[in-house]
Design a protein around this motif. Structure first.
Motif, short mmCIF file in Angstrom:
data_model
loop_
_atom_site.label_atom_id
_atom_site.label_comp_id
_atom_site.label_asym_id
_atom_site.label_seq_id
_atom_site.Cartn_x
_atom_site.Cartn_y
_atom_site.Cartn_z
N TYR A 187 -6.65 -0.46 0.84
CA TYR A 187 -6.05 -1.66 1.44
C TYR A 187 -6.41 -1.81 2.91
O TYR A 187 -5.98 -2.75 3.57
CB TYR A 187 -4.52 -1.61 1.29
CG TYR A 187 -4.03 -1.75 -0.13
CD1 TYR A 187 -3.79 -3.00 -0.69
CD2 TYR A 187 -3.80 -0.62 -0.92
CE1 TYR A 187 -3.33 -3.13 -1.99
CE2 TYR A 187 -3.35 -0.74 -2.22
CZ TYR A 187 -3.12 -1.99 -2.75
OH TYR A 187 -2.67 -2.11 -4.05
N THR B 262 -7.28 3.76 3.38
CA THR B 262 -6.98 3.46 1.98
C THR B 262 -7.77 2.24 1.52
O THR B 262 -8.40 1.55 2.32
CB THR B 262 -5.48 3.17 1.79
OG1 THR B 262 -5.17 1.89 2.40
CG2 THR B 262 -4.61 4.25 2.41
N ASP C 136 0.87 -1.17 0.00
CA ASP C 136 0.00 0.00 0.00
C ASP C 136 0.91 1.22 0.00
O ASP C 136 1.43 1.62 1.03
CB ASP C 136 -0.89 -0.03 1.25
CG ASP C 136 -1.83 1.16 1.35
OD1 ASP C 136 -1.66 2.13 0.59
OD2 ASP C 136 -2.75 1.11 2.18
#
Length: 201
Positions: free
Chosen positions: A133, A131, A62
């Motif tokens: 992720y 995010t 990420d």
């Protein structure tokens, strides 16, 4: 269960909790010595992404989370902040980041557009977002993005996209007016912000 299996199981637990990104501090907190970390690297269970940062096998990096782990005291801003808030479908080709004037690092291992502010304004409007992720990173909130777009002419953000963002957040009532004008006063752009919001209302 043999020692190797115990270590692999423990690694798997840690990796699941951290979305595959494990720092040297986390390894130390969980009793992993440097010797065992090297063993895990050799076996392919982890790979070293950066000094003190590892990624477990089977996980994707990420970049937003990794960037802020490597470069402390940075805040995603402008177009990158708009993207993280879901106002742009275009993945940034370079990170827009804001740092305080005099920030030490000049050489970044990522493509970046660096914006400088006085140190006392760096955390103004700083907020945590998640995010894609599942990791938490810092960017500016909608009110600070709005102010920054008003303050600077060379923002790196497409004019149409910038105008679209400002129209949407005002029309949909997504910004807190009191917070917006408070930021604008502190950032010395109150007249610009008032003029633009009056046109948009």
């Amino acid at each position: 269960m043999c020692v190797k299996d115990k270590i692999e199981n423990r690694l798997e637990e840690i990796a699941e909790r951290s979305n595959g990104i494990i720092t040297a501090e986390v390894f130390a907190e969980n009793g992993f010595s440097k010797y065992f970390i090297r063993k895990l690297e050799k076996s392919g269970s982890i790979y070293k992404y950066h000094h003190g940062i590892y990624i477990a096998d089977g996980f994707l990096p990420d970049d937003y989370y990794l960037f802020q782990n490597i470069y402390k005291n940075t805040v995603f801003s402008f177009g990158t902040a708009m993207y993280l808030h879901g106002f742009s479908e275009r993945t940034p080709e370079a990170f827009d980041i804001t740092v305080y004037s005099g920030y030490g690092t000049r050489d970044f291992d990522y493509p970046v557009n660096v914006h400088y502010v006085k140190k006392e304004f760096l955390d103004l409007g700083k907020t945590a977002v998640t995010t894609s992720y599942g990791n938490s990173v810092y960017c500016y909130d909608l009110e600070r993005i709005f102010c920054d777009l008003c303050r600077f002419t060379d923002t790196g953000v497409d004019k149409e996209e910038s105008n679209g963002f400002m129209k949407k957040v005002v029309a949909d009532g997504l910004i807190d007016s009191n917070r917006l004008f408070d930021y604008a006063e502190k950032l010395n752009c109150i007249r610009k912000v008032r003029n633009i919001t009056e046109v948009l209302i």
